[in-house]
Scaffold this motif. Structure first.
Motif, short mmCIF file in Angstrom:
data_model
loop_
_atom_site.label_atom_id
_atom_site.label_comp_id
_atom_site.label_asym_id
_atom_site.label_seq_id
_atom_site.Cartn_x
_atom_site.Cartn_y
_atom_site.Cartn_z
N ASP A 1 154.22 46.63 40.45
CA ASP A 1 153.80 46.99 41.80
C ASP A 1 152.56 46.20 42.18
O ASP A 1 151.47 46.45 41.66
CB ASP A 1 153.53 48.49 41.89
CG ASP A 1 152.92 48.88 43.23
OD1 ASP A 1 153.15 48.16 44.22
OD2 ASP A 1 152.22 49.92 43.28
N THR A 2 152.71 45.26 43.10
CA THR A 2 151.58 44.43 43.54
C THR A 2 151.08 44.81 44.93
O THR A 2 150.13 44.21 45.42
CB THR A 2 151.97 42.95 43.53
OG1 THR A 2 153.06 42.74 44.44
CG2 THR A 2 152.37 42.49 42.13
N SER B 1 146.62 57.05 43.60
CA SER B 1 147.49 55.90 43.42
C SER B 1 148.79 56.11 44.18
O SER B 1 149.15 57.24 44.53
CB SER B 1 147.78 55.70 41.93
OG SER B 1 148.38 56.87 41.39
N ASP C 1 159.02 49.85 36.16
CA ASP C 1 157.84 49.31 35.49
C ASP C 1 156.71 49.24 36.51
O ASP C 1 156.66 48.34 37.36
CB ASP C 1 158.14 47.91 34.94
CG ASP C 1 156.95 47.30 34.19
OD1 ASP C 1 155.86 47.90 34.19
OD2 ASP C 1 157.13 46.21 33.61
N GLU C 2 155.79 50.20 36.46
CA GLU C 2 154.72 50.30 37.46
C GLU C 2 153.84 49.05 37.51
O GLU C 2 153.20 48.78 38.53
CB GLU C 2 153.86 51.52 37.17
CG GLU C 2 154.56 52.84 37.43
CD GLU C 2 153.61 54.02 37.28
OE1 GLU C 2 152.42 53.88 37.60
OE2 GLU C 2 154.07 55.07 36.82
N SER C 3 153.79 48.29 36.42
CA SER C 3 152.95 47.10 36.42
C SER C 3 153.45 46.03 37.39
O SER C 3 152.72 45.10 37.73
CB SER C 3 152.87 46.50 35.01
OG SER C 3 154.13 45.98 34.61
#
Length: 203
Positions: free
Chosen positions: A57-58, A76, A53-55
């Protein structure tokens, strides 16, 4: 950011592009080789959770923004699961002419934390002080930082490669450490030599 689940995956589809991992012209203000002359940077996030889930990645966006603010062109981040084809991605970035490659995650001691082992064979000239200082700063907040492993140095073609922890705090400290030496490092790689004696600092 290290994962707790054994990795089975390759880089996320949005970022997977064979030998073109991380290449492109995406850039923020002040970036791009023509205006700043610093070339291309590459960011690799090693995290099983973010690969799913790329979301989650912080850290990747933070490093990408940091590079753009310093005149590097970067797309990115490439996201790959812990234990995934990290070495293949680094090899592709080096072949593609990246001047700086920053990896985050997989530097701990869980069974799948093997980022340093994947990256170390590409290091031709080690710069151990960067990781030493990163651990020192982290340990001021938590002794757990002493478990952080990592490598930093120059690949055979002069590309600066460094592995940072997967936490936001570890990335923040790592980028701060690199900031202190980046200009001098790139100057020396470009063959501009040492500062005049008496200018301060040893290298």
């Amino acid at each position: 950011m290290s994962g707790d689940v054994p990795a089975t995956g390759a880089p996320t589809p949005a970022n997977a592009a064979g030998a073109d991992f991380g290449t492109g012209a995406a850039a923020g203000a002040g970036s791009g080789t023509s205006s700043a002359g610093r070339g291309r940077g590459a960011v690799v996030v090693v995290s099983t959770q973010a690969a799913a889930d790329e979301s989650l990645d912080t850290t990747g966006p933070v490093i990408c923004d940091w590079m753009r603010q310093r005149g590097l062109s970067v797309e990115s981040a490439v996201i790959v699961a812990d234990g995934g084809p990290i070495a293949d991605i680094v090899a592709a970035e080096l072949a593609g002419g990246a001047r700086i490659v920053v990896l985050t995650g997989g530097t701990g001691v869980t069974p799948t934390d093997r980022t340093p082992e994947a990256v170390a064979p590409f290091i031709d000239l080690e710069i151990p002080g960067i990781i030493e200082e990163l651990r020192r700063r982290g340990a001021q907040a938590s002794t757990r930082a002493l478990l952080t492993r990592g490598v930093a140095g120059l690949a055979a073609g002069g590309t600066f490669v460094v592995t940072l922890p997967g936490s936001r705090g570890g990335v923040r400290d790592g980028l701060d450490v690199i900031d202190g030496v980046l200009d001098h490092l790139l100057d020396q790689v470009a063959g501009e030599g040492h500062a005049p004696r008496g200018a301060g600092g040893a290298s």
